[in-house]
Design a protein around this motif. Structure first.
Motif: not given
Length: 244
Positions: A32-60
């Protein structure tokens, strides 16, 4: 090789030539920030929440923790671990499918072109290239396929997988000092060159014979200047900062 004061490289070709001139046999890259721009961990967290990989309980629960982390009440290591542990109970095959889609749509387009070229040139020269990240191994393994780094050269935060199902049993935390620790365990030869952009990469940079600060945060840039380490600002990042 042309360079500004404090070892700041003028352009992509002088930076790449400067690295290759060292004839490195072993290289380690932060992601992150060295090979590519941005924070992949944070982006993936938001993305998997939007894509409903995680339950609502885990998300909250994880979003509450993330707010605590942003407020400075949860450590970097704790947060990096918890962002992988939230996948407990999910088949790894499913997580990998999500990570592959995410990497292709969100991370691969954001690679710095000159870093992509540098890794390619290092591979061609016979150098062993490692990717080291505090993001989960699923995302990093998929993302670095773009530059030909195999999964067995990825050091990232991971959990044990039992019978194809992710558990919450953490492996090594590859953040901060953990990056250097993990490298020491796997490297059979000295680390010739390493590349990082933040203070979380400091120990990994110190481990190498030749450290390079790439797209450095202000605090890492200051240390690089004090220690005479070369640093390089990717053209895309330079353009972004000048127009911000």
């Amino acid at each position: 090789m042309t360079a500004h004061t404090h070892g700041s490289f003028d352009d992509p070709s002088s930076f790449i030539d400067g690295v290759l001139a060292l004839n490195p046999r072993v290289a380690a890259f932060d992601c992150d920030g060295t090979l590519w721009s941005g924070d992949s961990g944070m982006k993936f967290l938001y993305w998997e929440i939007e894509e409903r990989l995680l339950s609502s309980e885990v998300t909250q629960a994880i979003m509450r923790r993330y707010d605590e982390y942003l407020a400075g009440r949860v450590s970097e290591d704790e947060m990096c671990g918890e962002m992988v542990q939230i996948h407990r109970g999910i088949p790894e095959k499913k997580i990998r499918e999500f990570a592959e889609r995410f990497a292709k749509s969100t991370i691969m387009p954001d690679f710095f072109p000159e870093m992509e070229l540098l890794v390619e040139k290092l591979h061609e020269s016979g150098c062993n290239v490692w990717a080291v990240s505090s993001t989960n191994n699923w995302v990093i393994e998929e993302s670095v396929k773009k530059v030909g780094i195999p999964a067995d050269r990825v050091l990232a935060v991971r959990v044990a997988v039992d019978n194809g199902i992710a558990t919450d049993r953490l492996g090594e935390i590859t953040s901060g000092a953990g990056k250097a620790r993990a490298l020491r365990k796997v490297l059979k030869k000295p680390l010739d060159v390493s590349f990082g952009n933040s203070m979380f990469d400091l120990q990994m940079l110190e481990l190498a014979r030749h450290p390079f600060a790439v797209n450095p945060n202000d605090d890492l840039r200051k240390i690089a200047q004090e220690r005479g380490w070369p640093f390089y600002q990717p053209a895309v990042a330079k353009l972004t900062s000048s127009t911000a």
